[in-house]
Write a protein that holds these residues in place. Structure first.
Motif, mmCIF file in Angstrom:
data_model
loop_
_atom_site.group_PDB
_atom_site.id
_atom_site.type_symbol
_atom_site.label_atom_id
_atom_site.label_comp_id
_atom_site.label_asym_id
_atom_site.label_seq_id
_atom_site.Cartn_x
_atom_site.Cartn_y
_atom_site.Cartn_z
ATOM 1 N N LYS A 65 -51.689 -9.220 144.109
ATOM 2 C CA LYS A 65 -51.006 -8.652 145.099
ATOM 3 C C LYS A 65 -51.880 -8.187 146.442
ATOM 4 C CE LYS A 65 -47.491 -6.860 147.483
ATOM 5 N NZ LYS A 65 -46.583 -5.731 147.126
ATOM 6 N N CYS A 124 -42.908 -3.915 138.876
ATOM 7 C CA CYS A 124 -44.019 -3.306 138.963
ATOM 8 C C CYS A 124 -45.046 -4.162 138.245
ATOM 9 C CB CYS A 124 -43.732 -1.994 138.021
ATOM 10 S SG CYS A 124 -42.759 -0.876 138.603
ATOM 11 N N ASP A 408 -44.513 -2.297 147.502
ATOM 12 C CA ASP A 408 -44.018 -2.183 146.268
ATOM 13 C C ASP A 408 -43.091 -0.752 146.251
ATOM 14 O OD1 ASP A 408 -45.771 -4.033 145.001
ATOM 15 O OD2 ASP A 408 -47.535 -2.951 145.351
ATOM 16 N N CYS A 411 -40.967 -0.190 142.607
ATOM 17 C CA CYS A 411 -41.509 0.148 141.701
ATOM 18 C C CYS A 411 -41.512 1.591 141.902
ATOM 19 C CB CYS A 411 -42.716 -0.346 141.364
ATOM 20 S SG CYS A 411 -43.756 0.040 139.840
ATOM 21 N N VAL A 415 -48.239 0.704 140.907
ATOM 22 C CA VAL A 415 -48.530 -0.263 140.199
ATOM 23 C C VAL A 415 -50.092 -0.383 139.751
ATOM 24 C CG1 VAL A 415 -48.495 -3.049 139.970
ATOM 25 C CG2 VAL A 415 -46.867 -1.805 141.432
#
Length: 521
Positions: A65, A124, A408, A411, A415
């Protein structure tokens, strides 16, 4: 217009003209043999990229990512690292922003043959579930996938099923919770002179059906042999065949390979990137246009006459223009290019990419820029190096972003970078799903492999009445037995069984306990 030619330097980054500062270009795992995979833009304008560690039978893949500038935020290593191969082919995101990965693994085959595999990760990046289609003594593949409006997905399977020699192209459908919904195979009829079908690209159609893109060998009447032809399969939302198009069929007679297909912004046409093969042995980069019923409207070569090449991938910029990854030249394939064309294949602008032999995957970003993901083989180091870079609409190397983005956000915690193993997966045997248990201590089998007999042991036998069901890889029952409380083990005689892999399933009071594999030699 100024063109930027991107060339490779020793440290596997990109050398650009002197006036350009902070240009948008990245490469990952440059110290390893790291071929590229696929990529998508994430919901937060970061990117998700896949790749492999080693080009042949890799034991690990990676999912990276990045932020909007391609800098790594986190990474998931995918694979068990033992004697198991794994290959991630497709990556998609559903409406809940969960991630699906399709491909293949050898983890369930005692002989090391590949089986189709599907993994779902949550927001996540953690594994929610995985599914494998195990089969014995032959290779079958998992290719591309697409997500569906209900949050589930469909994926392409090849050479899997009860008649795997003929089941060359299949489609499997899953719900978002991992339930196996159906599998359909699309076999050529005896009256069609077609063979060796292979589809690797899958998209959701406007009516929530599916379109598969690939190629086949086909012979028209009068042909002395079959020719490769772009091949398309259209199904409804339940996987039932609606139509198929063989581009080599008279009167079209368009040879070659279908690479990837997209839908026009008005949802009236399919546009397919193809390698257009002529019977004089040459290939051209071309755009194949079909209506929504699969009728071929036209085929448009991009390159000048007598130049050889392929169109690998295309995305719409607006209603009338597309950004493409293509190659052509006097030699086979030539050098890959970024190309802007109209819907009749006329070249509006083009710029060379890498001085290599590999095609790129292309995406249009949320702000109208163009992303390319490709690779180069460094012969003196015997390794692949991947490259991920962005161009603007003038096909010049784009600048970095300075704005702040939040990543993110779905999440609830940060992560983490960790490893995802393709184990404890549900197994799809024939048309039945067998859910694996994470508690491997519940059932033991010995010896394994077995020759004439083996013994099944479980703590559940001592205290409960348990049902044992053993099936072969076609889902056919070969053994059934119900234990009485107090038993410690069950002996199974395998005389007369065919050599291969079998599944031992144990249930207790109607509740599934677990499944183990046994190899009979």
């Amino acid at each position: 217009m100024k063109k930027i030619f991107i060339s490779i330097i020793a440290i596997a980054f990109i050398n650009i003209v002197p006036f350009c500062q902070s240009r948008w270009v990245n490469s990952y795992h440059t110290d390893q043999n790291a071929p590229k995979g696929r990529f998508i833009e994430h919901y937060d304008h970061g990117y998700l990229l896949t790749g492999r560690r080693n080009s042949l039978a890799p034991r690990y893949n990676w999912l990276i990512k990045t932020d909007i500038n391609g800098d790594v935020l986190w990474e998931k290593t995918i694979g068990d690292g033992e004697y198991t191969g794994i290959f991630i082919w497709g990556i998609e995101m559903n409406s809940d922003k969960d991630i699906y990965l399709s491909g293949l693994t050898t983890i369930e085959d005692p002989y090391g043959y590949a089986d189709p595999m599907l993994i779902k990760l949550n927001q996540c990046g953690e594994k929610e579930w995985c599914r494998i289609f195990p089969s014995v003594n032959h290779v079958d593949y998992g290719y591309d996938l697409c997500t569906t409006p209900d949050g589930g997905c469909a994926m392409i399977l090849t050479y899997t099923g009860l008649d795997f020699i003929n089941d060359r192209v299949c489609l499997a459908r899953f719900a978002d919770n991992g339930d196996f919904l159906w599998k359909k195979c699309y076999n050529a009829s005896d009256t069609v002179a077609m063979d060796s079908e292979e589809c690797t690209d899958l998209i959701l159609t406007p009516d929530n059906g599916f379109l598969l893109t690939g190629w086949c060998y086909y012979a028209n009447p009068g042909d002395t042999l079959g020719w490769t032809c772009p091949y398309y399969i259209k199904t409804d939302q339940d996987g039932n065949l609606e139509w198929e198009t063989i581009a080599g069929f008279i009167p079209s007679i368009i040879g070659g390979q279908g690479r990837r297909t997209i839908i026009s912004p008005d949802s009236n046409y399919y546009y397919s990137s193809i390698r257009h093969h002529y019977r004089d042995g040459t290939d051209a980069a071309a755009l194949l246009k079909m209506d929504m019923q699969g009728n071929i409207v036209g085929c448009y070569d991009l390159a000048p006459p007598n130049e050889i090449g392929v169109l690998n991938d295309s995305k719409f910029i607006n209603d009338s223009t597309l950004i493409c990854s293509a190659a052509w030249g006097e030699e086979y394939n030539g050098f890959p290019k970024a190309v802007i064309i109209d819907t009749l294949g006329a070249i509006i602008d083009d710029a060379p990419l890498l001085n290599n032999d590999f095609m790129a995957i292309v995406q249009k970003t949320f702000d109208g820029k163009f992303l390319f993901y490709t690779q180069e083989y460094i012969e003196e180091e015997s390794k692949f190096v991947n490259y991920f870079f962005k161009l603007n609409q003038q096909l010049e190397s784009d600048t970095m972003y300075n704005a702040h983005f939040t990543y993110d956000s779905l999440c609830p915690y940060q992560v983490t970078t960790d490893t995802i193993v393709q184990d404890n997966c549900g197994l799809i045997v024939g048309d039945e799903e067998i859910i694996a248990t994470p508690d491997k201590e519940k059932i033991t089998i010995s010896p394994n492999p077995a020759h004439s007999s083996f013994v099944i042991r479980s703590d559940f036998f001592v205290y409960n009445s348990s049902r044992i069901l053993i099936v072969d890889m076609l889902g056919r029952q070969v053994f059934q037995f119900t234990t009485n409380p107090g038993m410690q083990e069950v002996s199974v005689n395998t005389n007369g069984w065919k050599k291969g892999l079998y599944l031992v399933n144990v249930s207790c009071d109607g509740k599934f306990i677990g499944s183990e594999r046994i190899v009979v030699e």
